[in-house]
Scaffold this active site. Structure first.
Site, PDB file in Angstrom:
ATOM      1  N   ASP A 194      -6.131   0.051   4.283  1.00 41.76           N
ATOM      2  CA  ASP A 194      -7.767  -0.871   4.203  1.00 41.76           C
ATOM      3  C   ASP A 194      -8.560  -0.639   3.079  1.00 41.76           C
ATOM      4  O   ASP A 194      -8.913   0.366   2.976  1.00 41.76           O
ATOM      5  CB  ASP A 194      -8.365  -0.154   5.203  1.00 41.76           C
ATOM      6  N   HIS A 197     -12.734  -4.915   4.404  1.00 39.94           N
ATOM      7  CA  HIS A 197     -12.253  -5.057   5.734  1.00 39.94           C
ATOM      8  C   HIS A 197     -12.872  -4.866   6.640  1.00 39.94           C
ATOM      9  O   HIS A 197     -12.436  -5.321   8.054  1.00 39.94           O
ATOM     10  CB  HIS A 197     -10.871  -3.311   5.541  1.00 39.94           C
ATOM     11  N   HIS A 248      -0.890   1.701   6.871  1.00 41.98           N
ATOM     12  CA  HIS A 248      -1.146   0.563   6.274  1.00 41.98           C
ATOM     13  C   HIS A 248      -2.692   1.150   5.667  1.00 41.98           C
ATOM     14  O   HIS A 248      -3.203   1.787   5.965  1.00 41.98           O
ATOM     15  CB  HIS A 248      -1.734  -0.678   7.150  1.00 41.98           C
ATOM     16  N   PHE A 266      23.306 -15.929   1.853  1.00 42.46           N
ATOM     17  CA  PHE A 266      22.836 -14.994   1.779  1.00 42.46           C
ATOM     18  C   PHE A 266      21.118 -14.687   3.378  1.00 42.46           C
ATOM     19  O   PHE A 266      21.535 -16.047   4.110  1.00 42.46           O
ATOM     20  CB  PHE A 266      21.380 -15.259   0.838  1.00 42.46           C
ATOM     21  N   ALA A 273      17.990 -13.452   4.293  1.00 42.97           N
ATOM     22  CA  ALA A 273      17.090 -13.463   4.360  1.00 42.97           C
ATOM     23  C   ALA A 273      15.887 -13.927   5.593  1.00 42.97           C
ATOM     24  O   ALA A 273      16.564 -14.407   6.680  1.00 42.97           O
ATOM     25  CB  ALA A 273      15.636 -15.146   3.671  1.00 42.97           C
TER      26      ALA A 273
END
Length: 245
Positions: free
Chosen positions: A65, A69, A63, A49, A51
């Protein structure tokens, strides 16, 4: 089998979907105080596999916040409600201004000009600032845009504009294409990120390093901000996307 919910899903899937998220890796642009991400292979298909192990700060790539934060004793990422992460989307286009002035900061007057054309910004919306800075991705130097003295020149939100949106218009969250909420010039002048602190102090979140805002209408789309749920997290890479009307 059909019901109201399944019909709504069918309607949504008939619309255009736009990915607002950068693909990120070890060489992607990021906040200057962070190290590059590390992607390591733990097991390969020869082991049966595939990974990997990923090492990166929570504020990496596109991203989210959460309030914690910047602000003590506020909500962590896991405490954001699911319905907060799906909102009507408003896009303020200041790409031409940012192209001619890399130190551009959005003002209240800019917001009022937008409203003259598109109507008042409604409460409960997600407001994104389009600067087309995302088109510099994945070039680190172009994204940081330093002058000969090493100073960044990157556009952003003005503090008064954020105060107007969150206090007067009562919007729910904001997003932008750059590393930070504040323009780099304001950060140098103030010595801190006043705009970012203010946003998170309102017990809401923001999305940073967005892309493809140029593919969205000023109003009418819906944004989804889908994110994992790490324990007591200060932020995490997000999969943001929009569905167009």
């Amino acid at each position: 089998m059909s019901n109201e919910l399944l019909q709504a899903l069918q309607l949504l899937k008939s619309k255009q979907w736009v990915d607002l998220t950068h693909t990120f890796g070890p060489n992607s642009p990021h906040f200057f105080m962070f190290e590059d991400a590390k992607f390591e292979t733990l097991f390969s298909h020869k082991d049966g596999f595939f990974a990997q192990q990923f090492t990166f700060p929570g504020q990496y790539g596109t991203h989210i916040d959460p309030p914690i934060h910047f602000v003590r004793d506020t909500r962590y990422l896991e405490e954001l409600e699911l319905k907060e992460l799906v909102l009507p989307l408003v896009v303020i286009d200041k790409s031409q201004e940012a192209a001619s002035n890399h130190d551009f900061a959005l003002s209240v007057e800019d917001i009022l000009d937008f409203e003259d054309k598109h109507g008042e910004i409604e409460a409960g919306t997600f407001v994104a600032l389009r600067t087309d800075w995302s088109k510099r991705w994945p070039d680190k130097e172009a994204f940081s845009n330093k002058d000969a003295d090493g100073h960044n020149h990157i556009p952003g939100w003005g503090l008064e504009a954020l105060q107007f949106l969150l206090k007067e218009r009562k919007v729910s969250a904001i997003g932008h294409e750059t590393f930070d909420t504040d323009s780099a010039a304001d950060f140098r002048k103030n010595g801190k990120l006043d705009g970012e602190y203010f946003v998170l102090e309102q017990d809401t979140y923001q999305i940073e390093l967005m892309t493809n805002l140029d593919k969205l209408p000023a109003k009418g789309a819906i944004i989804f901000n889908i994110v994992p749920k790490p324990e007591k997290a200060s932020g995490f890479p997000v999969r943001s996307f929009a569905i167009l009307p």
